[in-house]
Design a protein around this motif. Structure first.
Motif, PDB file in Angstrom:
ATOM      1  N   ARG A  79      76.774  61.396  40.133  1.00 25.84           N
ATOM      2  CA  ARG A  79      77.131  61.235  38.648  1.00 25.84           C
ATOM      3  C   ARG A  79      77.689  59.756  38.792  1.00 25.84           C
ATOM      4  O   ARG A  79      78.789  59.580  39.598  1.00 25.84           O
ATOM      5  CB  ARG A  79      77.955  62.248  38.352  1.00 25.84           C
ATOM      6  CG  ARG A  79      78.084  62.291  36.804  1.00 25.84           C
ATOM      7  CD  ARG A  79      76.999  62.921  35.995  1.00 25.84           C
ATOM      8  NE  ARG A  79      77.053  62.840  34.447  1.00 25.84           N
ATOM      9  CZ  ARG A  79      76.052  63.207  33.724  1.00 25.84           C
ATOM     10  NH1 ARG A  79      74.903  63.448  34.166  1.00 25.84           N
ATOM     11  NH2 ARG A  79      76.155  63.221  32.517  1.00 25.84           N
ATOM     12  N   VAL A  80      77.349  59.010  37.636  1.00 25.48           N
ATOM     13  CA  VAL A  80      77.996  57.766  37.629  1.00 25.48           C
ATOM     14  C   VAL A  80      78.302  57.453  36.352  1.00 25.48           C
ATOM     15  O   VAL A  80      77.931  58.006  35.230  1.00 25.48           O
ATOM     16  CB  VAL A  80      77.008  56.342  38.071  1.00 25.48           C
ATOM     17  CG1 VAL A  80      76.737  56.580  39.412  1.00 25.48           C
ATOM     18  CG2 VAL A  80      75.615  56.450  37.273  1.00 25.48           C
ATOM     19  N   VAL A  81      79.437  56.689  35.963  1.00 24.57           N
ATOM     20  CA  VAL A  81      79.951  56.341  34.658  1.00 24.57           C
ATOM     21  C   VAL A  81      80.147  54.715  34.481  1.00 24.57           C
ATOM     22  O   VAL A  81      80.854  54.400  35.564  1.00 24.57           O
ATOM     23  CB  VAL A  81      81.146  57.161  34.303  1.00 24.57           C
ATOM     24  CG1 VAL A  81      81.696  56.659  32.904  1.00 24.57           C
ATOM     25  CG2 VAL A  81      80.843  58.634  34.463  1.00 24.57           C
ATOM     26  N   GLY A  82      80.008  54.321  33.732  1.00 25.21           N
ATOM     27  CA  GLY A  82      80.115  52.801  33.499  1.00 25.21           C
ATOM     28  C   GLY A  82      79.136  52.029  32.523  1.00 25.21           C
ATOM     29  O   GLY A  82      78.873  52.619  31.473  1.00 25.21           O
ATOM     30  N   ARG A 120      86.675  60.920  36.224  1.00 27.39           N
ATOM     31  CA  ARG A 120      86.374  60.266  35.039  1.00 27.39           C
ATOM     32  C   ARG A 120      87.546  59.575  34.527  1.00 27.39           C
ATOM     33  O   ARG A 120      88.775  60.032  34.253  1.00 27.39           O
ATOM     34  CB  ARG A 120      85.762  60.985  34.035  1.00 27.39           C
ATOM     35  CG  ARG A 120      85.221  60.161  32.862  1.00 27.39           C
ATOM     36  CD  ARG A 120      84.820  60.993  31.790  1.00 27.39           C
ATOM     37  NE  ARG A 120      83.887  62.340  32.307  1.00 27.39           N
ATOM     38  CZ  ARG A 120      82.718  62.302  32.473  1.00 27.39           C
ATOM     39  NH1 ARG A 120      82.171  61.173  32.084  1.00 27.39           N
ATOM     40  NH2 ARG A 120      81.822  63.221  33.023  1.00 27.39           N
ATOM     41  N   ARG A 121      87.706  58.144  34.185  1.00 24.67           N
ATOM     42  CA  ARG A 121      88.489  57.302  33.762  1.00 24.67           C
ATOM     43  C   ARG A 121      88.567  57.291  32.370  1.00 24.67           C
ATOM     44  O   ARG A 121      87.489  57.257  31.727  1.00 24.67           O
ATOM     45  CB  ARG A 121      88.637  55.876  34.542  1.00 24.67           C
ATOM     46  CG  ARG A 121      88.756  56.017  36.025  1.00 24.67           C
ATOM     47  CD  ARG A 121      90.046  56.500  36.331  1.00 24.67           C
ATOM     48  NE  ARG A 121      90.935  55.348  36.245  1.00 24.67           N
ATOM     49  CZ  ARG A 121      91.017  54.435  36.988  1.00 24.67           C
ATOM     50  NH1 ARG A 121      90.367  54.109  38.006  1.00 24.67           N
ATOM     51  NH2 ARG A 121      92.204  53.554  36.751  1.00 24.67           N
ATOM     52  N   PRO A 122      89.349  56.418  31.473  1.00 21.78           N
ATOM     53  CA  PRO A 122      89.245  56.113  30.230  1.00 21.78           C
ATOM     54  C   PRO A 122      87.890  55.157  30.112  1.00 21.78           C
ATOM     55  O   PRO A 122      87.667  54.370  30.873  1.00 21.78           O
ATOM     56  CB  PRO A 122      90.438  55.784  29.803  1.00 21.78           C
ATOM     57  CG  PRO A 122      91.700  56.361  30.642  1.00 21.78           C
ATOM     58  CD  PRO A 122      90.870  56.309  31.887  1.00 21.78           C
ATOM     59  N   TRP A 123      87.321  55.178  28.685  1.00 22.48           N
ATOM     60  CA  TRP A 123      86.072  54.497  28.555  1.00 22.48           C
ATOM     61  C   TRP A 123      86.717  52.834  28.542  1.00 22.48           C
ATOM     62  O   TRP A 123      85.833  52.113  29.073  1.00 22.48           O
ATOM     63  CB  TRP A 123      85.548  54.599  27.164  1.00 22.48           C
ATOM     64  CG  TRP A 123      84.419  55.636  27.544  1.00 22.48           C
ATOM     65  CD1 TRP A 123      84.365  57.031  26.891  1.00 22.48           C
ATOM     66  CD2 TRP A 123      83.062  55.218  28.129  1.00 22.48           C
ATOM     67  NE1 TRP A 123      82.963  57.399  27.404  1.00 22.48           N
ATOM     68  CE2 TRP A 123      82.463  56.551  28.006  1.00 22.48           C
ATOM     69  CE3 TRP A 123      82.634  54.342  28.746  1.00 22.48           C
ATOM     70  CZ2 TRP A 123      81.174  56.680  28.258  1.00 22.48           C
ATOM     71  CZ3 TRP A 123      81.360  54.456  29.335  1.00 22.48           C
ATOM     72  CH2 TRP A 123      80.631  55.410  29.469  1.00 22.48           C
ATOM     73  N   HIS A 171      88.439  51.691  30.580  1.00 20.73           N
ATOM     74  CA  HIS A 171      88.353  51.209  32.013  1.00 20.73           C
ATOM     75  C   HIS A 171      87.154  50.462  32.347  1.00 20.73           C
ATOM     76  O   HIS A 171      86.627  49.603  33.013  1.00 20.73           O
ATOM     77  CB  HIS A 171      88.946  52.176  32.881  1.00 20.73           C
ATOM     78  CG  HIS A 171      88.414  51.734  34.423  1.00 20.73           C
ATOM     79  ND1 HIS A 171      89.147  51.008  35.284  1.00 20.73           N
ATOM     80  CD2 HIS A 171      87.364  52.535  35.396  1.00 20.73           C
ATOM     81  CE1 HIS A 171      88.395  51.341  36.350  1.00 20.73           C
ATOM     82  NE2 HIS A 171      87.425  51.838  36.465  1.00 20.73           N
ATOM     83  N   TYR A 172      85.959  51.292  31.925  1.00 24.77           N
ATOM     84  CA  TYR A 172      84.350  51.061  32.271  1.00 24.77           C
ATOM     85  C   TYR A 172      84.104  49.887  31.567  1.00 24.77           C
ATOM     86  O   TYR A 172      83.292  48.956  32.211  1.00 24.77           O
ATOM     87  CB  TYR A 172      83.643  52.194  32.073  1.00 24.77           C
ATOM     88  CG  TYR A 172      84.050  53.507  32.918  1.00 24.77           C
ATOM     89  CD1 TYR A 172      84.022  53.652  34.354  1.00 24.77           C
ATOM     90  CD2 TYR A 172      84.767  54.482  32.245  1.00 24.77           C
ATOM     91  CE1 TYR A 172      84.255  54.720  35.213  1.00 24.77           C
ATOM     92  CE2 TYR A 172      85.100  55.817  32.825  1.00 24.77           C
ATOM     93  CZ  TYR A 172      84.851  55.746  34.630  1.00 24.77           C
ATOM     94  OH  TYR A 172      85.320  56.687  35.046  1.00 24.77           O
ATOM     95  N   VAL A 173      84.563  49.732  30.049  1.00 23.49           N
ATOM     96  CA  VAL A 173      83.966  48.618  29.462  1.00 23.49           C
ATOM     97  C   VAL A 173      84.262  47.422  29.828  1.00 23.49           C
ATOM     98  O   VAL A 173      83.680  46.517  29.535  1.00 23.49           O
ATOM     99  CB  VAL A 173      84.408  49.210  27.978  1.00 23.49           C
ATOM    100  CG1 VAL A 173      84.133  47.792  26.887  1.00 23.49           C
ATOM    101  CG2 VAL A 173      83.686  50.407  27.222  1.00 23.49           C
ATOM    102  N   SER A 174      85.541  47.329  30.419  1.00 23.48           N
ATOM    103  CA  SER A 174      86.057  46.268  31.130  1.00 23.48           C
ATOM    104  C   SER A 174      85.460  45.332  32.358  1.00 23.48           C
ATOM    105  O   SER A 174      85.552  44.470  32.613  1.00 23.48           O
ATOM    106  CB  SER A 174      87.625  46.322  31.149  1.00 23.48           C
ATOM    107  OG  SER A 174      87.827  47.159  32.623  1.00 23.48           O
ATOM    108  N   ARG A 175      84.358  46.456  32.808  1.00 16.91           N
ATOM    109  CA  ARG A 175      83.660  45.814  33.931  1.00 16.91           C
ATOM    110  C   ARG A 175      82.098  45.911  33.662  1.00 16.91           C
ATOM    111  O   ARG A 175      81.497  46.913  33.784  1.00 16.91           O
ATOM    112  CB  ARG A 175      83.921  46.935  34.982  1.00 16.91           C
ATOM    113  CG  ARG A 175      85.316  47.153  35.273  1.00 16.91           C
ATOM    114  CD  ARG A 175      85.644  48.002  36.355  1.00 16.91           C
ATOM    115  NE  ARG A 175      85.276  47.450  37.757  1.00 16.91           N
ATOM    116  CZ  ARG A 175      85.029  48.199  38.851  1.00 16.91           C
ATOM    117  NH1 ARG A 175      85.126  49.540  38.917  1.00 16.91           N
ATOM    118  NH2 ARG A 175      84.903  47.605  39.969  1.00 16.91           N
TER     119      ARG A 175
END
Length: 332
Positions: A77-80, A110-113, A115-119
């Protein structure tokens, strides 16, 4: 913090002919590819024109397939986010390009979105995978290229759909007249890249079917990964040229040697495509050596030269026939 070193980079490039009767100049290309307000479209004029849109991001929360014979065959599973952009080469060749780097998460939660949007273009695995980095990377490469054989897994990272939607958005733009001079299909190039140290740089190209290609790239160091997307876009554009011209010659062979139908197919190819063949011209220097390998095997430019000569010979024969009959208005 999670390691910035990716386990693998997964990418996709879709290539087609811009649905326009004329090639786009810089100003027109800038308007078409301006995906983000306030962000300029990159442009290069020499040795041939190329326009690259700003990079946008698409959020993903999904599975990444692993090779089913690996020590850990289950999906990860991946999130980003997936980074996407549009490329226009020579004012004619339109591409949508998507990629993401798979990196290890910090603590597999899972981290807050935010965090992912910034990368942009980075997806973190959020479940524990085997600690053997080379084995995990190899399993992800094999799983991605073998995705069509794993219909049993749902919610899989789908770069095909992401790039197809972006391409459809550009192709349907009302500023395009939808009257291309040549009828050509769309090709799909799936690519993966890993860091291999002394094993790189290396490229393996496989033609899966008439329109799908798989490319595996190994680079020496992590900083070279930035160049892989541009190399794969360049490769996809030239593979598309070979595919479209080859298909057109096959279609023309259904008509008589000097028929008007045959010339209607072949003449636009010479007029609009002959100046687009420049392999490696827009590939970053770090990976330009990969073109040397492709020129040796399968011999890209040898293939192009053969197709170009067939085009010109066919047109020359028809022209000589017309001159002999001295009646250009006759039915051939």
């Amino acid at each position: 913090m999670p390691s910035s070193a990716p386990l693998v980079v997964l990418g996709e490039v879709k290539t087609c002919l811009l649905p326009s009767s004329t090639a786009l100049a810089r100003a027109e290309a800038g308007e078409l590819l301006a995906l983000m307000p306030g962000r300029d479209v990159a442009w290069r004029e020499r040795p041939s024109s190329i326009a690259i849109s700003p990079t946008t991001a698409v959020g993903v929360d999904c599975n990444v397939l692993m090779d089913h014979v690996a020590a850990q065959p289950d999906p990860v599973r991946v999130v980003g986010t997936v980074a996407t952009r549009v490329v226009l080469a020579g004012g004619r060749i339109l591409q949508s390009s998507a990629h993401t780097r798979i990196v290890r998460g910090e603590d597999h939660r899972r981290r807050p979105w935010s965090h992912y949007v910034s990368r942009k273009g980075v997806a973190e695995e959020i479940q524990l995978v085997a600690p053997d980095r080379p084995a995990v990377s190899a399993a992800m490469v094999a799983g991605y290229h073998g995705a069509s054989a794993r219909a049993d897994v749902e919610d899989v990272l789908d770069l095909d759909s992401i790039s197809r939607r972006l391409l459809g958005k550009i192709r349907s733009d009302p500023r395009l007249d939808q009257s291309p001079p040549v009828q050509g299909g769309t090709t799909r190039l799936r690519w993966t890249a890993v860091v291999g140290g002394s094993a790189g740089p290396d490229v393996q190209l496989h033609l899966d079917d008439e329109t799908v290609r798989s490319v595996r790239v190994i680079v020496r160091k992590e900083s070279d990964l930035d160049a892989v997307q541009r190399f794969c876009e360049d490769l996809a554009a030239h593979d598309w040229l070979l595919t479209v011209v080859g298909d057109a010659l096959d279609q023309a062979d259904h008509f008589g040697t000097v028929s008007a139908d045959r010339l209607d197919i072949l003449e636009p190819l010479v007029q609009h495509f002959s100046g687009l063949w420049m392999p490696g011209a827009h590939t970053p220097a770090a990976l330009r050596a990969l073109w040397r390998d492709l020129q040796a095997d399968p011999g890209f430019t040898r293939q192009w030269t053969t197709l170009r000569d067939r085009l010109r010979d066919n047109i020359s024969v028809a022209t000589l026939h017309a001159l002999r009959h001295k009646d250009v208005g006759m039915e051939w």
